[in-house]
Design a protein around this motif. Structure first.
Motif, PDB file in Angstrom:
ATOM      1  N   PHE A 409       8.102   1.734  -1.388  1.00  0.00           N
ATOM      2  CA  PHE A 409       8.793   1.131  -0.254  1.00  0.00           C
ATOM      3  C   PHE A 409       7.921   1.289   0.983  1.00  0.00           C
ATOM      4  N   GLY A 410       7.530   0.183   1.559  1.00  0.00           N
ATOM      5  CA  GLY A 410       6.705   0.209   2.755  1.00  0.00           C
ATOM      6  C   GLY A 410       6.366  -1.198   3.173  1.00  0.00           C
ATOM      7  N   GLY A 411       5.714  -1.306   4.312  1.00  0.00           N
ATOM      8  CA  GLY A 411       5.418  -2.613   4.860  1.00  0.00           C
ATOM      9  C   GLY A 411       4.007  -3.075   4.593  1.00  0.00           C
ATOM     10  N   VAL A 412       3.702  -4.246   5.145  1.00  0.00           N
ATOM     11  CA  VAL A 412       2.360  -4.815   5.072  1.00  0.00           C
ATOM     12  C   VAL A 412       2.123  -5.541   6.390  1.00  0.00           C
ATOM     13  N   GLY A 413       0.904  -5.443   6.918  1.00  0.00           N
ATOM     14  CA  GLY A 413       0.656  -6.071   8.214  1.00  0.00           C
ATOM     15  C   GLY A 413       1.508  -5.457   9.301  1.00  0.00           C
ATOM     16  N   ASP A 414       2.181  -6.306  10.074  1.00  0.00           N
ATOM     17  CA  ASP A 414       2.989  -5.817  11.189  1.00  0.00           C
ATOM     18  C   ASP A 414       4.196  -4.988  10.759  1.00  0.00           C
ATOM     19  N   SER A 415       4.580  -5.044   9.497  1.00  0.00           N
ATOM     20  CA  SER A 415       5.776  -4.310   9.058  1.00  0.00           C
ATOM     21  C   SER A 415       5.463  -2.899   8.571  1.00  0.00           C
ATOM     22  N   GLY A 416       4.198  -2.501   8.609  1.00  0.00           N
ATOM     23  CA  GLY A 416       3.924  -1.107   8.311  1.00  0.00           C
ATOM     24  C   GLY A 416       2.637  -0.847   7.567  1.00  0.00           C
ATOM     25  N   ILE A 417       2.333   0.444   7.438  1.00  0.00           N
ATOM     26  CA  ILE A 417       1.156   0.922   6.723  1.00  0.00           C
ATOM     27  C   ILE A 417       1.601   2.035   5.789  1.00  0.00           C
ATOM     28  N   GLY A 418       1.257   1.914   4.508  1.00  0.00           N
ATOM     29  CA  GLY A 418       1.608   2.959   3.556  1.00  0.00           C
ATOM     30  C   GLY A 418       2.979   2.736   2.943  1.00  0.00           C
ATOM     31  N   ALA A 419       3.268   3.527   1.912  1.00  0.00           N
ATOM     32  CA  ALA A 419       4.534   3.395   1.191  1.00  0.00           C
ATOM     33  C   ALA A 419       5.032   4.772   0.770  1.00  0.00           C
ATOM     34  N   TYR A 420       6.320   4.850   0.508  1.00  0.00           N
ATOM     35  CA  TYR A 420       6.901   6.093  -0.006  1.00  0.00           C
ATOM     36  C   TYR A 420       8.062   5.771  -0.918  1.00  0.00           C
ATOM     37  N   HIS A 421       8.855   6.800  -1.257  1.00  0.00           N
ATOM     38  CA  HIS A 421       9.937   6.819  -2.246  1.00  0.00           C
ATOM     39  C   HIS A 421       9.378   7.277  -3.600  1.00  0.00           C
ATOM     40  N   GLY A 422      10.128   8.172  -4.246  1.00  0.00           N
ATOM     41  CA  GLY A 422       9.709   8.661  -5.554  1.00  0.00           C
ATOM     42  C   GLY A 422       8.321   9.283  -5.501  1.00  0.00           C
ATOM     43  N   LYS A 423       7.511   9.005  -6.497  1.00  0.00           N
ATOM     44  CA  LYS A 423       6.151   9.553  -6.528  1.00  0.00           C
ATOM     45  C   LYS A 423       5.306   9.016  -5.370  1.00  0.00           C
ATOM     46  N   PHE A 424       5.660   7.859  -4.849  1.00  0.00           N
ATOM     47  CA  PHE A 424       4.911   7.316  -3.727  1.00  0.00           C
ATOM     48  C   PHE A 424       5.063   8.208  -2.487  1.00  0.00           C
ATOM     49  N   SER A 425       6.203   8.910  -2.365  1.00  0.00           N
ATOM     50  CA  SER A 425       6.366   9.889  -1.286  1.00  0.00           C
ATOM     51  C   SER A 425       5.427  11.071  -1.501  1.00  0.00           C
ATOM     52  N   PHE A 426       5.357  11.557  -2.728  1.00  0.00           N
ATOM     53  CA  PHE A 426       4.438  12.643  -3.086  1.00  0.00           C
ATOM     54  C   PHE A 426       2.995  12.237  -2.775  1.00  0.00           C
ATOM     55  N   ASP A 427       2.627  11.034  -3.186  1.00  0.00           N
ATOM     56  CA  ASP A 427       1.263  10.545  -2.958  1.00  0.00           C
ATOM     57  C   ASP A 427       0.961  10.361  -1.477  1.00  0.00           C
ATOM     58  N   ALA A 428       1.984   9.981  -0.702  1.00  0.00           N
ATOM     59  CA  ALA A 428       1.775   9.727   0.726  1.00  0.00           C
ATOM     60  C   ALA A 428       1.325  10.977   1.466  1.00  0.00           C
ATOM     61  N   PHE A 429       1.694  12.143   0.952  1.00  0.00           N
ATOM     62  CA  PHE A 429       1.360  13.407   1.614  1.00  0.00           C
ATOM     63  C   PHE A 429       0.359  14.234   0.807  1.00  0.00           C
ATOM     64  N   SER A 430      -0.354  13.577  -0.115  1.00  0.00           N
ATOM     65  CA  SER A 430      -1.328  14.267  -0.967  1.00  0.00           C
ATOM     66  C   SER A 430      -2.718  13.673  -0.801  1.00  0.00           C
ATOM     67  N   HIS A 431      -3.718  14.498  -1.102  1.00  0.00           N
ATOM     68  CA  HIS A 431      -5.089  14.012  -1.233  1.00  0.00           C
ATOM     69  C   HIS A 431      -5.471  14.087  -2.701  1.00  0.00           C
TER      70      HIS A 431
END
Length: 480
Positions: A409-431
């Protein structure tokens, strides 16, 4: 918030992170369990806060905030061990003998700036991701939802490790001071104007950002639909989502001129069935969050090019901060209601000659956070998915895609950068750290100086995957 206090907060969190406290699987589990326990034990207080901030009906508060947050937490608890495992990846012949893997590690100390329209879920969901990934964090709730902000300030320290997880309340001054600090990631939910401020502040420290913004999410409605069901889903997706104050709520509808009147009648019937003849008295509609947003929305309606297009609704109660669900037909494309994200109970309906014309209209606008299509035409559905760029797409419903933790869940262009929810939330805060491990056997002489034409021949063909070169290299030819 004084700068020195903000620096002290960050230093304390960084000390806890450097001590390795947040990296342990057991710590992450204990904090996620604390969130789940808080949600279950403090459900009444959460509902009371949401009622105070937004007049949010209890059913809506439970479905969209409490249950989604609880589900996100339990999903993370169930999947965490798997998410934390190193991922084995193939080795290549040029590295022989070797093994390769991707190791995930927390980014460090992160800042989460939340918003007011879903002040509980849009705060706690990224917190779940940051904790699951093993970070220390500051949560800055929205001052526009003061009761929910106060809830977090009171109860997060009770259920969570305050040496690693802190809540900072306040408004613009506090947020500005926090943004001056060096973070390992900033996660912001809100509007594009503030998103640009966040990005500018982050750039000073080369801090990565995730921006969960919004936009004008379109709903394209074909005549080939189950209209009764479609109307219900559009209505509940618009007005049952915080009375339109939602980043993924339908912002406008596009349909054909020949079908518009039929669709309008279906929407009117459904609205009256859901919210009664006097929707301002309905207990199932949230109020507008504050007087500033109320005035912003009424200003959109007061435009003479818009007020004349009201087909249904338009009633207002400034004392209660309520605006009735409002349908607008064929508003000018250059009107403010079509230029700005509405974020409220107004729903313009745009008419086109044929439905395919809607795709060019959508693509002429900034990319939305969500795009919706109602149709039974599979060819049209495929064309829509292939040609409309949006953060997410949903066919034959509205907003429900956010409930699937397997989807980003996340945007593209003007609606946002990056995504989260589920594992995507984990990935958003991981290297994701690449790791290559080699043995000492089969050391290839051709990689070392002095270089010769024979060594160059072996290396060229080795890189190209020639079995002759591989065999020669493994046998130690050419020799120094």
């Amino acid at each position: 918030m004084e700068k020195i206090k903000a620096e002290a907060v960050v230093e304390d969190l960084r000390a806890s992170f450097k001590a390795g406290k947040t990296k342990a699987y057991e710590w992450r589990v204990s904090q996620l369990e604390g969130i789940a326990r808080m949600i279950m034990e403090r459900e009444t207080e959460i509902m009371e806060a949401l009622q105070s901030d937004l007049g949010k009906p209890n059913m809506e508060a439970y479905l969209h905030e409490i249950s989604l947050s609880k589900s996100a937490c339990l999903f993370a608890l169930k999947q965490l061990k798997e998410w934390m495992k190193p991922e084995k990846v193939p080795a290549v012949i040029t590295n022989f003998p070797s093994s390769a893997k991707i190791v995930v590690e927390p980014l460090g100390v992160v800042l989460i700036i939340s918003t007011w329209n879903y002040p509980f879920s849009l705060s706690i969901d990224p917190v779940i991701g940051a904790i699951a990934a093993g970070n220390a964090l500051v949560l800055k709730p929205s001052e526009i939802a003061p009761a929910t902000s106060a809830f977090f300030a009171k109860y997060l320290p009770e259920y969570m490790d305050n040496s690693c997880i802190k809540v900072v309340e306040g408004a613009i001054a506090e947020t500005t001071t926090l943004l001056e600090q060096k973070w390992d990631k900033i996660f912001y939910t809100g509007n594009g104007r503030v998103g640009r401020i966040v990005m500018a502040a982050a750039a000073k420290h080369l801090t990565p950002v995730a921006l969960e913004l919004g936009g004008k999410s379109p709903v394209v409605v074909d005549s080939d639909v189950n209209l009764k069901v479609a109307a219900k889903r559009i209505v509940v997706g618009k007005w049952g989502c915080n009375n339109g104050q939602a980043c993924i709520a339908p912002d406008y509808i596009i349909t054909t001129k020949s079908f518009a009147s039929t669709l309008v009648e279906a929407l009117k019937t459904t609205l009256e069935r859901f919210y009664g003849k006097d929707p301002l008295k309905s207990a199932d509609l949230s109020r507008i969050v504050n007087s500033n947003h109320f005035k912003r929305l009424t200003n959109l309606l007061d435009d003479e090019n818009v007020s004349s297009k009201i087909l249904y609704g338009g009633m207002q109660d400034e004392k209660q901060l309520k605006i009735a669900p409002t349908l607008l037909l064929d508003v000018p494309h250059d009107s403010l209601v079509m230029k700005e994200e509405i974020f409220g109970p107004l729903l313009p309906i745009i008419m086109v000659e044929k439905l395919e014309d809607s795709f060019d209209f959508i693509n002429s606008m900034p990319k939305p956070l969500a795009a919706y299509l109602f149709t039974n035409n599979k060819k049209l559905e495929k064309y829509f998915i292939r040609n409309v760029s949006a953060g997410g797409i949903l066919i034959n419903d509205v907003a429900l895609h956010i409930s699937n933790p397997h989807l980003p869940f996340g945007g593209v262009g003007d609606s946002g950068i990056g995504a989260y929810h589920g594992k995507f939330s984990f990935d958003a805060f991981s290297h994701k750290k690449g790791v290559l491990s080699r043995g000492y056997a089969a050391d290839i002489p051709a990689r070392y100086p002095p270089y010769t034409p024979q060594k160059q021949w072996v290396l060229r063909h080795l890189i190209d995957g020639s079995w002759w070169a591989i065999l020669l290299a493994l046998l130690g030819f050419p020799r120094d």
